[in-house]
Design a protein around this motif. Structure first.
Motif, PDB file in Angstrom:
ATOM      1  N   PRO A 109       0.845  -1.194   0.000  1.00 37.16           N
ATOM      2  CA  PRO A 109       0.000   0.000   0.000  1.00 37.16           C
ATOM      3  C   PRO A 109       0.889   1.257   0.000  1.00 37.16           C
ATOM      4  O   PRO A 109       1.722   1.431   0.877  1.00 37.16           O
ATOM      5  CB  PRO A 109      -0.761  -0.115   1.329  1.00 37.16           C
ATOM      6  N   LEU A 110       0.693   2.115  -1.003  1.00 38.48           N
ATOM      7  CA  LEU A 110       1.533   3.321  -1.132  1.00 38.48           C
ATOM      8  C   LEU A 110       0.744   4.571  -0.808  1.00 38.48           C
ATOM      9  O   LEU A 110      -0.410   4.712  -1.212  1.00 38.48           O
ATOM     10  CB  LEU A 110       1.982   3.464  -2.586  1.00 38.48           C
ATOM     11  N   VAL A 111       1.380   5.500  -0.093  1.00 37.64           N
ATOM     12  CA  VAL A 111       0.741   6.804   0.140  1.00 37.64           C
ATOM     13  C   VAL A 111       1.721   7.908  -0.252  1.00 37.64           C
ATOM     14  O   VAL A 111       2.943   7.717  -0.202  1.00 37.64           O
ATOM     15  CB  VAL A 111       0.332   6.987   1.625  1.00 37.64           C
ATOM     16  N   ASP A 112       1.190   9.070  -0.652  1.00 42.12           N
ATOM     17  CA  ASP A 112       2.025  10.241  -0.930  1.00 42.12           C
ATOM     18  C   ASP A 112       1.854  11.226   0.224  1.00 42.12           C
ATOM     19  O   ASP A 112       0.726  11.464   0.682  1.00 42.12           O
ATOM     20  CB  ASP A 112       1.581  10.940  -2.218  1.00 42.12           C
ATOM     21  N   CYS A 113       2.962  11.807   0.668  1.00 40.33           N
ATOM     22  CA  CYS A 113       2.884  12.858   1.690  1.00 40.33           C
ATOM     23  C   CYS A 113       2.299  14.107   1.016  1.00 40.33           C
ATOM     24  O   CYS A 113       2.762  14.523  -0.040  1.00 40.33           O
ATOM     25  CB  CYS A 113       4.277  13.140   2.251  1.00 40.33           C
ATOM     26  N   MET A 114       1.252  14.709   1.643  1.00 42.68           N
ATOM     27  CA  MET A 114       0.579  15.871   1.034  1.00 42.68           C
ATOM     28  C   MET A 114       1.492  17.097   1.064  1.00 42.68           C
ATOM     29  O   MET A 114       1.317  18.025   0.291  1.00 42.68           O
ATOM     30  CB  MET A 114      -0.708  16.193   1.803  1.00 42.68           C
ATOM     31  N   LYS A 115       2.483  17.088   1.996  1.00 47.47           N
ATOM     32  CA  LYS A 115       3.304  18.292   2.143  1.00 47.47           C
ATOM     33  C   LYS A 115       4.542  18.241   1.237  1.00 47.47           C
ATOM     34  O   LYS A 115       4.747  19.116   0.402  1.00 47.47           O
ATOM     35  CB  LYS A 115       3.729  18.418   3.608  1.00 47.47           C
ATOM     36  N   CYS A 116       5.357  17.153   1.378  1.00 49.47           N
ATOM     37  CA  CYS A 116       6.619  17.141   0.614  1.00 49.47           C
ATOM     38  C   CYS A 116       6.529  16.231  -0.615  1.00 49.47           C
ATOM     39  O   CYS A 116       7.481  16.103  -1.363  1.00 49.47           O
ATOM     40  CB  CYS A 116       7.790  16.728   1.509  1.00 49.47           C
ATOM     41  N   HIS A 117       5.382  15.564  -0.777  1.00 47.03           N
ATOM     42  CA  HIS A 117       5.093  14.736  -1.970  1.00 47.03           C
ATOM     43  C   HIS A 117       5.998  13.509  -2.118  1.00 47.03           C
ATOM     44  O   HIS A 117       6.067  12.930  -3.191  1.00 47.03           O
ATOM     45  CB  HIS A 117       5.125  15.584  -3.254  1.00 47.03           C
ATOM     46  N   GLN A 118       6.668  13.138  -1.036  1.00 46.14           N
ATOM     47  CA  GLN A 118       7.435  11.881  -1.088  1.00 46.14           C
ATOM     48  C   GLN A 118       6.463  10.703  -0.992  1.00 46.14           C
ATOM     49  O   GLN A 118       5.408  10.812  -0.365  1.00 46.14           O
ATOM     50  CB  GLN A 118       8.417  11.805   0.090  1.00 46.14           C
ATOM     51  N   ARG A 119       6.861   9.597  -1.588  1.00 48.21           N
ATOM     52  CA  ARG A 119       5.977   8.415  -1.612  1.00 48.21           C
ATOM     53  C   ARG A 119       6.509   7.364  -0.631  1.00 48.21           C
ATOM     54  O   ARG A 119       7.708   7.088  -0.600  1.00 48.21           O
ATOM     55  CB  ARG A 119       5.966   7.866  -3.031  1.00 48.21           C
ATOM     56  N   TRP A 120       5.614   6.777   0.152  1.00 42.96           N
ATOM     57  CA  TRP A 120       6.036   5.816   1.187  1.00 42.96           C
ATOM     58  C   TRP A 120       5.137   4.597   1.201  1.00 42.96           C
ATOM     59  O   TRP A 120       4.001   4.663   0.748  1.00 42.96           O
ATOM     60  CB  TRP A 120       5.966   6.462   2.586  1.00 42.96           C
ATOM     61  N   ARG A 121       5.695   3.528   1.827  1.00 35.72           N
ATOM     62  CA  ARG A 121       4.846   2.367   2.120  1.00 35.72           C
ATOM     63  C   ARG A 121       4.061   2.693   3.379  1.00 35.72           C
ATOM     64  O   ARG A 121       4.648   2.987   4.416  1.00 35.72           O
ATOM     65  CB  ARG A 121       5.734   1.144   2.391  1.00 35.72           C
ATOM     66  N   GLU A 122       2.753   2.588   3.276  1.00 33.99           N
ATOM     67  CA  GLU A 122       1.903   2.997   4.402  1.00 33.99           C
ATOM     68  C   GLU A 122       2.235   2.226   5.682  1.00 33.99           C
ATOM     69  O   GLU A 122       2.233   2.785   6.773  1.00 33.99           O
ATOM     70  CB  GLU A 122       0.425   2.784   4.029  1.00 33.99           C
ATOM     71  N   ASP A 123       2.536   0.923   5.514  1.00 28.54           N
ATOM     72  CA  ASP A 123       2.768   0.102   6.707  1.00 28.54           C
ATOM     73  C   ASP A 123       4.127   0.340   7.345  1.00 28.54           C
ATOM     74  O   ASP A 123       4.454  -0.284   8.349  1.00 28.54           O
ATOM     75  CB  ASP A 123       2.606  -1.387   6.342  1.00 28.54           C
ATOM     76  N   LYS A 124       4.961   1.200   6.788  1.00 32.82           N
ATOM     77  CA  LYS A 124       6.304   1.387   7.344  1.00 32.82           C
ATOM     78  C   LYS A 124       6.513   2.768   7.979  1.00 32.82           C
ATOM     79  O   LYS A 124       7.591   3.052   8.489  1.00 32.82           O
ATOM     80  CB  LYS A 124       7.366   1.222   6.232  1.00 32.82           C
ATOM     81  N   ILE A 125       5.522   3.657   7.905  1.00 34.38           N
ATOM     82  CA  ILE A 125       5.823   5.042   8.312  1.00 34.38           C
ATOM     83  C   ILE A 125       5.225   5.452   9.651  1.00 34.38           C
ATOM     84  O   ILE A 125       5.491   6.539  10.139  1.00 34.38           O
ATOM     85  CB  ILE A 125       5.382   6.060   7.236  1.00 34.38           C
TER      86      ILE A 125
END
Ligand code: GAP
Length: 456
Positions: A109-125
């Motif tokens: 599952p991937l999410v984008d940070c709304m502020k800095c627009h970096q992309r992360w794995r939701e389960d790891k952040i």
């Protein structure tokens, strides 16, 4: 992290908390430094600034990695009469991954940070952007981890192929071929070592999680009623393999998955975990996969993937027990576990206490002096040992410095040829861990080193 940076050593998984990681905090940096300095592992395409999450195994790394794979093959195939090998193709058609479930389920599952627009794995952040600290993210989207490509000159849907994300499916789709050609009957296994590819979103921790890596997997096909017994058997076998190769009990454990962690088809999973510098993390997964894989491929392909037991006049789909390890990840664990520092004669030294079977070189052959008088004898000792051991022949610098260099890369034994050797036909054998030196006649040297190897 930019592509140009050196390997990221920051944890990408939360430590367990119970692990005493304080004294291992700088271990990762030391091992990564040693790997580069001594030619174990280089960042790939380094002269072009590096290519993130890909690594090249240098002259020492390739030996160590090969030894890890050989030790696995020896235990899993060579020393058994119920397991055979396979080397299946890396490129495979979509039908395989459709049936296995990878096309629909092998995603993060991937999410984008709304502020800095970096992309992360939701389960790891853990709810906070690791880059800017923001807590606002887009809705998670499934991101398939398989590398997709096209086979042949036309890049249309009909030419789609995938790089395998695991070696396991090769064993399932060849089940009938192996059964017919080997006349094995359950319980029996098919083993494979080879490259796998996953488009990991957070490749991190050096070679722990990379996009291109090597796996060592075995699918063990059993009568359904025996699945739990064999699952327990393989847990013990695999755990003991790491202990035999020198990982101490304090650095390794088995963790059984909770029912909520299990895939719907899995009847049980346990991980062999290693105490990495960031805490306990997975080295190998051992799964009771029920009859899911053979059934899925049987239904999708129309081929009967079953076993006919003539004695019982019974036809059944075998259940599968799968010990699945990472070769590159395991190599890293052996390096971390073997790294040590001590003092010899008031001087500090670095050594890799690798099991002799794993060490990149088993023997260092060291003529005491570069003088030509010693060379013919030293080279004849080298030639005698080379068919049996991986040897390093080193004539540069003082003997003390050469011992340190061999210690640092884990060479268990150094053989020194000196001027007395010309007279008495004997050499000095030095042990890496104890630094003990003994004089041994050249005509008994091979037998002595073989004895030490067998006893290790
Ligand atoms: N067939 C089952 C399977 O592939 P897995 O737990 O996804 O199971 C097995 O992978 C092992 O492969 C892991 O325990 C790990 O050692 C290794 N592995 C998986 N992904 C990896 C990666 N991205 N980089 C390095 N090793 C990896």
């Amino acid at each position: 992290m930019s592509d140009q940076e050196v390997p990221n050593t920051a944890p990408d998984v939360a430590p367990d908390g119970d692990a005493d990681t304080a004294d291992r905090s700088d271990l990762m940096e030391k091992v990564v430094g040693l790997c580069k300095r001594r030619g174990f592992i280089f960042q790939s395409a380094e002269i072009y600034g590096g290519f993130r999450s890909t690594y090249d195994y240098g002259p020492l790394g390739v030996n160590l990695l090969r030894n890890v794979k050989n030790a696995w093959w020896e235990a899993m195939v060579q020393c058994r009469d119920d397991v055979v090998g396979l080397d299946a193709s890396i490129l495979s058609p979509p039908a395989v991954w459709e049936a296995s479930g990878h096309l629909s389920n092998f995603s993060d599952p991937l999410v984008d940070c709304m502020k800095c627009h970096q992309r992360w794995r939701e389960d790891k952040i853990e709810g906070v952007c690791p880059s800017c600290g923001s807590t606002e993210f887009t809705e998670p989207r499934a991101f398939n981890l398989m590398f997709k490509t096209h086979a042949g000159p036309i890049e249309d849907e009909g030419a789609v192929a995938y790089l395998r994300p695991e070696t396991a499916q090769g064993m399932f789709i060849n089940f009938a071929n192996v059964l017919q050609t080997t006349r094995k009957k359950p319980p029996f296994g098919i083993a494979q070592v080879g490259k796998s590819f996953r488009n990991e979103i957070t490749p991190q921790n050096f070679v722990f999680r990379t996009r291109e890596f090597e796996q060592m997997e075995m699918e063990y096909f059993v009568p359904p009623a025996e699945a739990q017994t064999w699952f327990e058997y393989w847990l013990a076998e695999r755990f003991n393999w790491y202990l035999r190769l020198g990982i101490p009990e304090s650095e390794i454990r088995l963790r059984h998955h909770e029912a909520s962690e299990l895939a719907h088809y899995a009847a049980g999973v346990a991980d062999v975990e290693f105490l990495f510098p960031w805490g306990w993390d997975e080295l190998e997964g051992i799964a009771n996969r029920s009859d899911f894989d053979l059934k899925a491929h049987g239904e999708a392909s129309g081929e009967k993937l079953e076993y006919y037991d003539q004695t019982a006049n019974e036809r059944y789909v075998p259940h599968v027990i799968e010990p699945a390890a990472g070769a590159t990840r395991t190599m890293m664990a052996f390096l971390l576990s073997a790294y040590s520092e001590d003092e010899v004669g008031g001087e500090s030294r670095t050594l890799l206490k690798l099991h002799p079977k794993l060490a990149p070189y088993q023997v260092g052959v060291l003529p005491l002096s570069k003088k030509e008088t010693l060379e013919p004898l030293a080279r004849s000792v080298l030639a005698m040992l080379q068919p049996h051991f991986m040897c390093d022949y080193d004539t540069t610098q003082s003997i003390g410095k050469r011992y340190r260099r061999q210690d640092e890369v884990g060479t268990p034994w150094c053989v020194t040829i000196d001027f007395d050797s010309l007279e008495d036909g004997a050499v000095t054998v030095r042990d890496r861990d104890t630094t003990e030196q003994v004089r041994i006649p050249i005509d008994g040297l091979l037998a002595e080193l073989r004895r030490r190897m067998d006893e290790a």
